[in-house]
Scaffold this motif. Structure first.
Motif, PDB file in Angstrom:
ATOM      1  N   THR A 180      -0.324  -7.426  -1.054  1.00  0.00           N
ATOM      2  CA  THR A 180       0.712  -6.410  -1.208  1.00  0.00           C
ATOM      3  C   THR A 180       0.122  -5.010  -1.088  1.00  0.00           C
ATOM      4  O   THR A 180       0.705  -4.140  -0.424  1.00  0.00           O
ATOM      5  N   LYS A 181      -1.032  -4.806  -1.680  1.00  0.00           N
ATOM      6  CA  LYS A 181      -1.709  -3.496  -1.607  1.00  0.00           C
ATOM      7  C   LYS A 181      -2.043  -3.135  -0.160  1.00  0.00           C
ATOM      8  O   LYS A 181      -1.805  -2.004   0.283  1.00  0.00           O
ATOM      9  N   ARG A 202       1.170  -2.452   1.850  1.00  0.00           N
ATOM     10  CA  ARG A 202       1.708  -1.130   1.497  1.00  0.00           C
ATOM     11  C   ARG A 202       0.915  -0.027   2.194  1.00  0.00           C
ATOM     12  O   ARG A 202       1.485   0.922   2.735  1.00  0.00           O
ATOM     13  N   LEU A 226       1.915  -0.014   5.872  1.00  0.00           N
ATOM     14  CA  LEU A 226       3.252   0.547   6.095  1.00  0.00           C
ATOM     15  C   LEU A 226       3.275   2.054   5.872  1.00  0.00           C
ATOM     16  O   LEU A 226       3.877   2.796   6.654  1.00  0.00           O
ATOM     17  N   THR A 227       2.627   2.506   4.821  1.00  0.00           N
ATOM     18  CA  THR A 227       2.626   3.938   4.490  1.00  0.00           C
ATOM     19  C   THR A 227       1.920   4.757   5.563  1.00  0.00           C
ATOM     20  O   THR A 227       2.452   5.764   6.046  1.00  0.00           O
ATOM     21  N   ARG A 265       9.462   1.081   9.227  1.00  0.00           N
ATOM     22  CA  ARG A 265       8.496   1.222   8.120  1.00  0.00           C
ATOM     23  C   ARG A 265       9.214   1.585   6.827  1.00  0.00           C
ATOM     24  O   ARG A 265       8.887   1.055   5.770  1.00  0.00           O
ATOM     25  N   GLU A 266      10.176   2.483   6.900  1.00  0.00           N
ATOM     26  CA  GLU A 266      10.918   2.866   5.688  1.00  0.00           C
ATOM     27  C   GLU A 266      11.659   1.665   5.114  1.00  0.00           C
ATOM     28  O   GLU A 266      11.642   1.433   3.906  1.00  0.00           O
ATOM     29  N   LEU A 274       9.114  -0.827   3.588  1.00  0.00           N
ATOM     30  CA  LEU A 274       8.616  -0.356   2.291  1.00  0.00           C
ATOM     31  C   LEU A 274       9.636  -0.609   1.181  1.00  0.00           C
ATOM     32  O   LEU A 274       9.267  -1.014   0.073  1.00  0.00           O
ATOM     33  N   ARG A 275      10.924  -0.400   1.483  1.00  0.00           N
ATOM     34  CA  ARG A 275      11.959  -0.693   0.487  1.00  0.00           C
ATOM     35  C   ARG A 275      11.974  -2.193   0.145  1.00  0.00           C
ATOM     36  O   ARG A 275      12.098  -2.578  -1.015  1.00  0.00           O
ATOM     37  N   LEU A 296       9.445  -4.282   0.425  1.00  0.00           N
ATOM     38  CA  LEU A 296       8.221  -4.575  -0.333  1.00  0.00           C
ATOM     39  C   LEU A 296       8.393  -4.172  -1.794  1.00  0.00           C
ATOM     40  O   LEU A 296       7.996  -4.908  -2.700  1.00  0.00           O
ATOM     41  N   ASP A 297       8.990  -3.000  -2.023  1.00  0.00           N
ATOM     42  CA  ASP A 297       9.251  -2.558  -3.401  1.00  0.00           C
ATOM     43  C   ASP A 297      10.136  -3.553  -4.145  1.00  0.00           C
ATOM     44  O   ASP A 297       9.934  -3.831  -5.317  1.00  0.00           O
TER      45      ASP A 297
END
Length: 194
Positions: free
Chosen positions: A146-147, A150, A153-154, A183-184, A187-188, A190-191
């Motif tokens: 996950t790290k 992230r 993606l960031t 990507r946005e 990220l959502r 993944l959150d």
């Protein structure tokens, strides 16, 4: 350990270097020569547009980053304990493959041979071979996966935003704009996985 360089900074510096060097591949004889730092690209309408140094650098950087990300995501799709994380990694891997294929097609259409100028680089968001080896034996695989996802993606969102604002070539700019949205959204998601 070398400091990690931002992919957006690398993209800018590479584009500036290519422009300064006047990198130009030959256009087909039937077409007028493009301006310095550009290559002729036939559009679907038969008209030409310019694949400039910034578009070339962007495409090469994204393909290289995507190729490394696919290794990470395939590992996650095969090994994550969480079924939701496995499915998410598999879906992202498919998106990255399609994105890299699309950009390679743009390069091929411009007569530009893809060169992996970033092989072995230690850049934020681009999983290194050492990170992949460490992940393969990590006792907390899902957390480490996950790290790394992230970070990918960031940082690739940063590159995509830079491309969307600085790339002039229409097809390449469209890829960058789609990358920003993807990507946005990712990220959502993944959150939401926690």
């Amino acid at each position: 350990m070398r400091p990690r360089r931002s992919p957006a900074l690398i993209l800018f510096l590479l584009a500036a270097l290519l422009t300064a060097c006047g990198r130009q591949d030959a256009a087909p004889a039937r077409n007028p020569a493009p301006q310095a730092g550009t290559q002729a690209v036939a559009s679907s309408s038969g008209l030409e547009s310019a694949l400039d140094a910034t578009a070339l650098a962007f495409a090469e950087l994204v393909v290289s980053t995507d190729d490394q990300a696919v290794k990470l995501l395939d590992m996650g799709a095969a090994r994550a304990e969480s079924a939701r994380l496995r499915r998410f990694a598999g879906e992202l891997a498919s998106v990255r493959r399609a994105e890299a294929t699309r950009l390679r097609g743009i390069l091929d259409g411009a007569g530009a041979r893809y060169v992996d100028n970033h092989a072995g680089h230690d850049m934020p968001g681009m999983p290194t071979e050492a990170e992949l080896r460490a992940l393969s034996s990590a006792p907390d695989f899902d957390a480490q996966l996950t790290k790394l996802i992230r970070a990918h993606l960031t940082e690739s969102a940063t590159v995509a935003k830079s491309g969307a604002s600085s790339v002039a070539h229409e097809a390449t700019k469209a890829v960058a704009e789609e990358m920003v949205r993807e990507r946005e959204s990712a990220l959502r998601t993944l959150d939401a996985l926690g």
